[in-house]
Design a protein around this motif. Structure first.
Motif, mmCIF file in Angstrom:
data_model
loop_
_atom_site.group_PDB
_atom_site.id
_atom_site.type_symbol
_atom_site.label_atom_id
_atom_site.label_comp_id
_atom_site.label_asym_id
_atom_site.label_seq_id
_atom_site.Cartn_x
_atom_site.Cartn_y
_atom_site.Cartn_z
ATOM 1 N N PRO A 1 -35.767 -26.250 49.788
ATOM 2 C CA PRO A 1 -35.186 -27.429 50.468
ATOM 3 C C PRO A 1 -34.964 -28.138 48.989
ATOM 4 N N SER A 2 -33.932 -29.095 49.125
ATOM 5 C CA SER A 2 -33.808 -29.953 47.800
ATOM 6 C C SER A 2 -32.765 -31.232 48.350
ATOM 7 N N ASP A 3 -32.974 -32.379 48.371
ATOM 8 C CA ASP A 3 -32.144 -33.465 48.497
ATOM 9 C C ASP A 3 -31.299 -33.990 47.485
ATOM 10 N N ASP A 4 -31.143 -33.201 46.675
ATOM 11 C CA ASP A 4 -30.310 -33.537 45.402
ATOM 12 C C ASP A 4 -28.889 -33.072 45.376
ATOM 13 N N TYR A 5 -28.545 -32.158 46.465
ATOM 14 C CA TYR A 5 -27.266 -31.684 46.411
ATOM 15 C C TYR A 5 -26.682 -31.952 48.023
ATOM 16 N N PHE A 6 -25.508 -32.147 47.813
ATOM 17 C CA PHE A 6 -24.624 -32.275 49.078
ATOM 18 C C PHE A 6 -23.522 -31.528 49.083
ATOM 19 N N PRO A 7 -22.926 -30.726 50.122
ATOM 20 C CA PRO A 7 -23.755 -30.658 51.585
ATOM 21 C C PRO A 7 -24.746 -29.509 51.621
ATOM 22 N N GLY A 8 -25.891 -29.833 52.181
ATOM 23 C CA GLY A 8 -26.970 -28.872 52.332
ATOM 24 C C GLY A 8 -26.716 -28.046 53.693
ATOM 25 N N PRO A 9 -27.908 -27.529 53.981
ATOM 26 C CA PRO A 9 -27.846 -26.503 55.000
ATOM 27 C C PRO A 9 -27.502 -26.860 56.287
ATOM 28 N N PRO B 1 -29.420 -27.524 42.750
ATOM 29 C CA PRO B 1 -30.774 -26.885 42.883
ATOM 30 C C PRO B 1 -30.822 -25.508 43.720
ATOM 31 N N PHE B 2 -29.857 -24.843 43.895
ATOM 32 C CA PHE B 2 -30.103 -23.731 44.717
ATOM 33 C C PHE B 2 -29.415 -22.431 43.727
ATOM 34 N N GLN B 3 -29.287 -21.203 44.483
ATOM 35 C CA GLN B 3 -28.903 -20.211 44.027
ATOM 36 C C GLN B 3 -27.134 -20.041 44.277
ATOM 37 N N TRP B 4 -26.529 -20.171 43.206
ATOM 38 C CA TRP B 4 -24.713 -19.762 43.446
ATOM 39 C C TRP B 4 -24.409 -18.639 43.257
ATOM 40 N N ASN B 5 -23.549 -17.953 44.096
ATOM 41 C CA ASN B 5 -23.176 -16.604 43.847
ATOM 42 C C ASN B 5 -22.652 -16.193 42.368
ATOM 43 N N TRP B 6 -21.500 -16.543 42.219
ATOM 44 C CA TRP B 6 -21.033 -16.088 41.032
ATOM 45 C C TRP B 6 -21.645 -16.328 39.734
ATOM 46 N N ASP B 7 -22.373 -17.781 39.808
ATOM 47 C CA ASP B 7 -23.350 -18.163 38.732
ATOM 48 C C ASP B 7 -24.235 -17.079 38.462
ATOM 49 N N SER B 8 -24.990 -16.737 39.701
ATOM 50 C CA SER B 8 -26.073 -15.846 39.346
ATOM 51 C C SER B 8 -25.783 -14.285 38.903
ATOM 52 N N ALA B 9 -24.340 -13.934 39.251
ATOM 53 C CA ALA B 9 -24.036 -12.644 38.744
ATOM 54 C C ALA B 9 -23.835 -12.799 37.179
ATOM 55 N N PHE B 10 -23.157 -13.701 36.650
ATOM 56 C CA PHE B 10 -23.265 -13.915 35.190
ATOM 57 C C PHE B 10 -24.653 -14.056 34.492
ATOM 58 N N VAL B 11 -25.571 -14.885 35.111
ATOM 59 C CA VAL B 11 -26.826 -15.014 34.781
ATOM 60 C C VAL B 11 -27.808 -13.839 34.613
ATOM 61 N N ALA B 12 -27.360 -12.841 35.703
ATOM 62 C CA ALA B 12 -27.962 -11.662 35.797
ATOM 63 C C ALA B 12 -27.748 -10.839 34.410
ATOM 64 N N MET B 13 -26.582 -10.980 34.027
ATOM 65 C CA MET B 13 -26.266 -10.122 32.697
ATOM 66 C C MET B 13 -26.804 -10.837 31.442
ATOM 67 N N GLY B 14 -27.037 -12.256 31.612
ATOM 68 C CA GLY B 14 -27.630 -12.746 30.572
ATOM 69 C C GLY B 14 -29.009 -12.624 30.404
ATOM 70 N N TRP B 15 -29.726 -12.385 31.425
ATOM 71 C CA TRP B 15 -31.152 -12.079 31.495
ATOM 72 C C TRP B 15 -31.422 -10.682 30.933
ATOM 73 N N ALA B 16 -30.363 -9.768 31.371
ATOM 74 C CA ALA B 16 -30.471 -8.294 30.963
ATOM 75 C C ALA B 16 -30.589 -7.974 29.405
ATOM 76 N N THR B 17 -30.139 -9.290 28.858
ATOM 77 C CA THR B 17 -30.066 -9.177 27.279
ATOM 78 C C THR B 17 -31.508 -9.173 26.634
ATOM 79 N N PHE B 18 -32.499 -9.815 27.442
ATOM 80 C CA PHE B 18 -33.875 -9.921 26.778
ATOM 81 C C PHE B 18 -35.016 -9.799 28.154
ATOM 82 N N ASP B 19 -34.546 -9.607 29.223
ATOM 83 C CA ASP B 19 -35.723 -9.542 30.418
ATOM 84 C C ASP B 19 -35.094 -8.942 31.446
ATOM 85 N N LYS B 20 -35.091 -7.268 31.359
ATOM 86 C CA LYS B 20 -34.508 -6.475 32.298
ATOM 87 C C LYS B 20 -34.858 -6.549 33.659
ATOM 88 N N GLU B 21 -36.335 -6.766 33.614
ATOM 89 C CA GLU B 21 -36.937 -7.016 35.138
ATOM 90 C C GLU B 21 -36.250 -8.189 36.120
#
Length: 435
Positions: free
Chosen positions: A82-90, A35-55
């Motif tokens: 915040p989210s209780d769905d993932y361990f370990p949290g902050p 339920p959070f933002q993951w580092n290398w996930d988001s890098a790939f996801v940004a490249m996916g977004w760029a194919t149809f939504d540049k902003e």
């Protein structure tokens, strides 16, 4: 081959997944499980977004570096909400950062994503945005050099299996089995309440994962102290290969946004790392293998990480041919490429996370690597198999290489991103010119 109508449906489904997993400028990998933002996930996801939504692609990268530390590290998790769905949290990480984050990092895909987004998303403010994010990427790479290669060997080390992104790979088995420290944090796994335990790391893995987190939290996450105290210190092939490719992309960005001194610094790191990779090559195994810095020995595990130096242009032509031959031997045992662990290894488990299943993002990098070396047919085979897996198994977190079944989380963001990147061919190939 897939017909045009099915391809169109697949593209729309992939876009819908990214939209559904959008949490206001950042994308969660999938609902509830992550339920959070993951580092290398988001890098790939940004490249996916760029194919149809540049902003939206720009915002993905900008939201990620909101969690960047003052020393340059980009954490592997940014806890925006915040989210209780993932361990370990902050509360377990105890990093005391302005925005709650984890205390470790992940493979540095950020500069590669930034270069590709910049090449696609040429809006009126693209120059200013890219210039700012170049500074973030440069700081991250400088951190890798200082914090994870303090002895200037040319190769960086990871201090936790999670830093590799390949959490329970057999490459970490021996080092993790040596750990004598016990966690002080109670283990409260959430992942196995969302998907089957047979697809996840085992409980003993989690005990060791959290033991390392507790150790480093007790050191205040200070890099030099972590380096000295760590009982887990490995040169991961994938992390170094991805970093080398990211340095290549950072150098292209530096030509436009950096200084001559920065360009020389990046070039020097790349030269040292390329030479040092010779220590990771196994002529007998026909693959690159990790090294355990605590024992000074090569890790006897053949995994998909060992093919990723192709992505960075590190092997010789002969080594690239040997890697292709090794992969062909794997594919004589399983019908779908590329399993995360060699199916010739007795530790191969086709359904358990990084011990056998196929990951679309790794397939994408390996295919790009083979294409870079002129193995176009093998690259095309991997891309087509990845599309087939998504069509038949869904946009899943990972896939069984023996059956093609989708495994892990469903409606998965970085898998959707790869679907878009492969199909629309918006990602420039390995022969692209400098900016």
């Amino acid at each position: 081959m897939m017909d045009l109508d099915m391809t169109t449906i697949d593209i729309e489904a992939a876009r819908a997944i990214l939209r559904a997993n959008d949490r206001g400028g950042y994308t969660v990998p999938t609902d509830r499980l992550y339920p959070f933002q993951w580092n290398w996930d988001s890098a790939f996801v940004a490249m996916g977004w760029a194919t149809f939504d540049k902003e939206r692609a720009w915002r993905e990268l900008e939201r990620l570096v909101e969690g960047q530390w003052d020393d340059g590290m980009v954490p592997h998790i940014v806890f925006h909400a915040p989210s209780d769905d993932y361990f370990p949290g902050p509360d377990v990480w105890r990093t005391r950062h302005a925005i709650p984050t984890s205390g470790i990092t992940q493979p540095p895909v950020f500069a590669t994503a930034l270069r590709r987004v910049f090449e696609i998303a040429r809006g009126p403010d693209a120059q200013a945005r890219a210039a700012r994010l170049y500074r973030c990427a440069l700081a991250s790479h400088d951190w890798w050099e200082k914090a994870r290669d303090p002895e200037a060997t040319g190769l960086v080390a990871i201090l936790h299996p999670w830093e590799s992104g390949m959490d329970n790979s057999p490459a970490w088995d021996e080092a993790m089995a040596r750990l004598t420290i016990a966690p002080t944090t109670p283990i409260r796994r959430r992942d196995t309440s969302h998907i089957g335990a047979e697809m996840r790391p085992r409980d003993e893995d989690y005990r060791r994962f959290i033991a390392l987190v507790d150790l480093y939290a007790g050191l205040g996450w200070e890099p030099a102290a972590m380096w000295r105290a760590s009982p887990f210190k490995l040169v991961d092939v994938a992390t170094n290969a991805i970093l080398q490719k990211a340095e290549e992309d950072l150098l292209a960005l530096a030509a436009q946004f950096g200084t001559e001194a920065e360009r020389r610094r990046i070039e020097a790191r790349m030269a040292r790392r390329a030479a040092a990779f010779a220590r990771l090559w196994s002529e007998e195994r026909r693959i690159y293998q990790a090294r355990d810095l605590c024992t000074g020995t090569t890790v006897d595990a053949s995994t998909s990480a060992g093919l990723l130096p192709l992505f960075a242009g590190i092997p010789s032509a002969g080594q690239a041919a040997a890697l292709a031959a090794e992969l062909e031997d794997w594919l004589a045992k399983v019908p779908y490429p590329v399993p995360s662990t060699s199916p010739l290894d007795p530790r191969f488990e086709p359904k358990r996370y990084w011990r056998g299943p196929i990951w679309a993002v790794v397939n994408f990098m390996i295919a790009e690597g083979f294409e870079r070396y002129g193995h176009a047919a093998l690259a095309s085979r991997i891309h087509l198999a990845t599309q087939t897996l998504m069509r038949d198994g869904g946009i899943a977190e990972y896939f069984d290489p023996t059956s093609g079944d989708g495994l892990g989380g469903s409606q998965f963001s970085w898998t959707a991103a790869i679907r878009l990147m492969i199909d629309q061919a918006v990602v420039a190939g390995p022969a692209r010119e400098k900016m």
